[in-house]
Design an enzyme around this catalytic site. Structure first.
Site, PDB file in Angstrom:
ATOM      1  N   ARG A  48      39.967  29.293  41.043  1.00 24.15           N
ATOM      2  CA  ARG A  48      40.184  30.700  41.334  1.00 24.15           C
ATOM      3  C   ARG A  48      41.026  30.955  42.578  1.00 24.15           C
ATOM      4  NH1 ARG A  48      34.872  34.201  42.036  1.00 24.15           N
ATOM      5  NH2 ARG A  48      34.404  33.078  40.122  1.00 24.15           N
ATOM      6  N   HIS A  51      42.127  34.102  30.173  1.00 23.04           N
ATOM      7  CA  HIS A  51      41.465  34.454  31.433  1.00 23.04           C
ATOM      8  C   HIS A  51      40.316  35.434  31.171  1.00 23.04           C
ATOM      9  CE1 HIS A  51      41.573  34.298  35.830  1.00 23.04           C
ATOM     10  NE2 HIS A  51      41.334  35.599  35.859  1.00 23.04           N
ATOM     11  N   TYR A  68      50.443  52.896  31.623  1.00 23.07           N
ATOM     12  CA  TYR A  68      51.672  53.619  31.937  1.00 23.07           C
ATOM     13  C   TYR A  68      52.827  52.703  32.332  1.00 23.07           C
ATOM     14  CZ  TYR A  68      48.492  57.603  32.210  1.00 23.07           C
ATOM     15  OH  TYR A  68      47.565  58.553  31.923  1.00 23.07           O
TER      16      TYR A  68
END
Length: 843
Positions: free
Chosen positions: A31, A77, A121
């Site tokens: 990570r 993921h 968006y």
């Protein structure tokens, strides 16, 4: 216990250690820390690989960010969508990444800290840089592993041609460790890697000469070089970053500070708010307005200054109190073969070269294998073309394709692969032209196979390929440095920018200071009564007048025992009638601290003989005296230094520059004074507490003043709070050892009140007396007769109110002499000693 159950006893301490280590290693490896080879954390690697699998290259249309996030979440993921989206957003921000890897379209945030628009968006596609990182991934150049549900495979590392860890840096917090790696310029980095390839024994110093320093996306300055060198040599260092500023003057003559670049990772909007808050809280003086005029052409923060402000002084305060100067703590920890390791510059480069060598070797093997497979097929096709009639006959006679392949294998001793290729051959390949093409392709392929074998056999050929690919990258993405380096900031000498002109320094009783060019006084038309040297507040007056040149140093001592320095050129310039600036606003003094003493030194630190033969003598209100060599104060610091370690209930009241043989007098509130030669006070280091100078009569008693007398023609003047004063010869005070109770300097009664001041005076001095009611009176010392030491003294002033008393007494020059000095007559600009000219007054 139920039969069949098993309870296994374990040591809880060992189990906790094991579980914590497993957890921390999972965070470290999976990570938080980047891989040294491609500079990627798993989430970034998965985002780029997922976008590559979607086929959204830099020359293809953008795809919705939500589509990309969904692809990465569903396949590689299995964490929160925001973690994937924000990782992708950061790779698209040019102020976060030195070389962005994602080409974003839409609102991807701003340097002001604005959040990006929602993923539904925005749109994105791979940047050209990312394609270089993914190139050859389909040629078995890197290992793949199963994804979280074993349904797909994902790469463990990217075969990047670009040293991403060096050029883009990385940051991450793991468990028990963290990483913070600075970005660099690609051209410099490539040159350093090529230098390492050509000489594996190259020193870090030689690499530093090439790569120079980090290159931050937001530009700015790297201020000082030691932290950069430390980070390259050890993997850890502190790099000081500064905003890039210019000073402009508008049409009205007012100065403006223009900020065009800010330090890396600094939020522009928060920076402006911080400056405004400091101005409102009066922690930074001299700023009238702050405005953000940034637009699509670039950043522009305009800081308007007040008319009497000095731009450099304000700028230094901005650097001190705001993120306009900040530090980047380099901590080069990355995963090397799955284990975290602290790496210096050479370690980072060598690991990248090792990775590229592995990629080139595996790619060459893959290409050789593909070439040999193709050559094998071409050999079969050439055999078929040489015996085309018989091949056609065998194929036509066969009942099934499998029978045709078997018959061809038996007849021409072909392999299964060759026979399959012949059976699947198209009729157009039977033409003569196509047969010539087969032979030409085979000959070319054999040369390629030999070239690939040579590469695998010779290390220098593989290294040459790595170098050539790096040079290609450098040529394609050639871009100059954004961050400028100030190499010798520690040795930067601002005196070089100021002529050593003669100045008059005036300091008022309330602590306002200014410098005025001597030429302004000498060129004026003055009348018979002199000219006004400065206008002050009604309750203020000029207390000190120093002739000084621009390169002189003024030393300031505060009641908490700290010493500060100001070069004369750092003092605000004002005309004859201006008030000046508060000393508190020019120095980094604590809000609850005040300046108690000042002194001028010609060239502090340059004249070694002078600094080693002169001393600073300090006194406190609890009777402590300390003598230190002036040389101890020859290294000015912006935040000041400890001149005297003051106890909690004590404070410094005076500091004087002496030659080692002055007579020191300390006077107490109870009306006693002690005289001793400073030679009996041992020299103490700068941070020492000092020794006892006088023993106080009671806990409520305290020292009210200290004088250091070199000229034995000076008299001693003491003043009580009820307006009584007494001028005595210094010989009236017998010399004793330090630490005693002293002798009576004035007979203290209810009529006289406590002693409040002791001064050394001559007829050339005046006294400025300020009452608690705010009334200021000026008395001539020449009008006071000399009396005995133990007398009550004479009344200096009549107090109108019973509750009124004298608040302070200051020695100044006689009015006529003051006017002469303010006219610049008879001033000595070369004198360095402490008591030879009338401008050096008590404090």
């Amino acid at each position: 216990m139920i039969e069949g159950d098993r309870i296994i006893k374990i040591n809880i301490e060992e189990e906790m250690k094991s579980a914590y280590i497993d957890y921390s290693m999972s965070v470290i490896v999976s990570r938080a820390l980047p891989d040294v080879r491609d500079g990627m954390k798993p989430v970034h690697r998965r985002v780029l690989f997922g976008m590559n699998e979607l086929g959204i290259a830099s020359n293809k249309p953008y795809k919705k960010s939500a589509r990309i996030v969904g692809e990465v979440l569903g396949k590689y993921h299995p964490h929160g969508d925001s973690s994937v989206y924000y990782a992708m957003v950061r790779m698209a921000q040019p102020w976060s990444m030195r070389y962005p890897l994602v080409d974003g379209q839409g609102n991807f945030g701003s340097v002001d800290g604005d959040s990006p628009a929602a993923m539904r968006y925005t749109e994105a596609r791979l940047h050209r840089m990312a394609e270089e990182a993914l190139l050859d991934i389909d040629k078995d150049t890197v290992d793949f592993q199963l994804n979280f549900d074993d349904s797909l495979k994902e790469p463990t590392v990217l075969p990047t041609r670009i040293p991403l860890l060096l050029v883009n840096g990385a940051s991450g917090i793991a468990v028990g460790m963290a990483t913070n790696m600075a970005p660099h310029n690609l051209v410099d980095t490539v040159d350093a890697i090529i230098a390492y390839i050509e000489d594996n024994e190259i020193s870090i110093d030689s690499l530093v000469d090439i790569i120079k320093a980090p290159d931050f996306p937001t530009g700015g300055y790297i201020y000082g070089y030691q932290g950069v060198r430390d980070s390259y040599e050890t993997g850890r260092g502190r790099v000081i970053m500064r905003a890039k500023t210019d000073i402009e003057t508008d049409s009205h003559g007012r100065e403006k500070i223009i900020v065009s670049e800010i330090p890396y990772l600094v939020n522009k909007a928060e920076l402006i708010i911080k400056i405004a808050d400091l101005v409102n809280d009066k922690k930074i003086e001299g700023i009238s307005n702050v405005n953000d005029e940034s637009d699509r052409d670039g950043m522009r923060i305009v800081i308007d200054l007040k008319r009497d402000a000095i731009a450099n002084v304000v700028l230094n305060h901005l650097y001190k109190y705001t993120p306009m100067q900040t530090s980047f703590g380099v901590n080069n920890i990355a995963l090397v073969k799955g284990r975290p390791e602290l790496l210096n510059l050479k370690g980072l480069i060598s690991n990248f070269v090792e990775h590229r060598h592995d990629v080139v070797t595996r790619r060459t093997r893959y290409e050789l294998d593909q070439a040999e497979k193709r050559a094998h097929i071409l050999e079969g096709l050439i055999i078929a073309s040489d015996n085309i009639d018989e091949v056609i006959r065998i194929i036509r006679a066969a009942q099934t394709p499998d029978e045709a392949r078997e018959n061809l294998i038996a007849r021409f001793e072909l392999t299964e692969i060759q026979a399959r290729a012949i059976v699947e051959m198209r009729l157009r390949q039977l033409t003569g032209l196509e047969q010539d093409k087969l032979r030409a392709e085979y000959e070319s392929l054999m040369k390629e196979i030999q070239r690939l074998k040579d590469i695998l056999e010779h290390l220098h050929l593989r290294m040459e390929i790595i170098k050539n690919e790096l040079i290609e990258i450098k040529t394609k993405y050639n871009e100059g440095r954004r961050t400028e380096i100030v190499y010798s900031s520690e040795e930067f000498n601002p005196e070089d920018f100021y002529a050593d002109d003669e100045m008059i320094i005036t300091i008022s009783h309330l602590g306002y200071i200014k410098r005025t060019p001597l030429t302004e006084f000498r060129t004026q038309n003055r009348g018979g009564v002199g000219s006004k040297g400065s206008s002050t507040r009604d309750e203020d007056f000029i207390e000190h007048i120093y002739p000084a040149s621009m390169h002189n140093t003024l030393m300031f001592f505060t009641k908490k025992g700290r010493c500060f320095w100001l070069k004369v050129y750092e003092i605000p310039e004002g005309n004859k009638s201006s008030k000046g600036r508060a000393i508190q606003n020019l120095l980094n003094i604590d809000p609850d601290d005040t300046v108690k003493a000042f002194m001028k030194v010609k060239r502090l630190g340059e004249d070694v003989d002078f600094t080693n033969s002169h001393y600073i003598v300090m006194g406190t209100k609890k009777g402590v005296i300390k003598k230190s060599l002036l040389a101890e104060y020859s290294r000015p610091r912006q935040n000041g230094v400890i001149a005297l370690t003051v106890k909690e209930d004590d404070e410094l009241i005076s500091a004087r520059l002496t030659n080692g043989s002055n007579e020191v007098l300390l006077a107490t509130r109870s009306g006693r004074a002690i005289r001793f030669n400073e030679s009996i006070v041992r020299t103490i280091g700068r941070t020492g507490q000092g020794v006892r100078g006088i023993t106080l009569a009671s806990d409520k008693d305290e020292v009210v003043g200290m004088v250091c007398v070199k000229n034995m023609e000076e008299d001693i003047l003491v003043v009580s709070e009820k307006g009584f004063g007494k001028r005595s010869k210094i010989e009236d005070y017998r010399v004793t050892n330090r630490g005693g109770k002293g002798v009576k300097t004035m007979r203290i009664t209810d009529k006289t009140g406590d002693l409040i001041a002791i001064k050394s005076v001559t007829d050339e001095h005046d006294l400025m007396i300020i009452n608690r009611s705010g009334i200021t009176l000026r008395l001539s010392v020449a009008d006071m007769r000399t009396t005995g030491r133990a007398t009550q003294g004479v009344r200096l002033i009549n107090l109108d109110k019973k509750q009124d008393a004298i608040a302070s007494v200051t020695r100044v020059m006689a009015e006529q002499l003051e006017e002469e000095l303010l006219e610049g007559e008879g001033l000595d600009f070369t004198d360095q000693t402490e008591n030879q000219s009338p401008e050096n007054s008590d404090n």
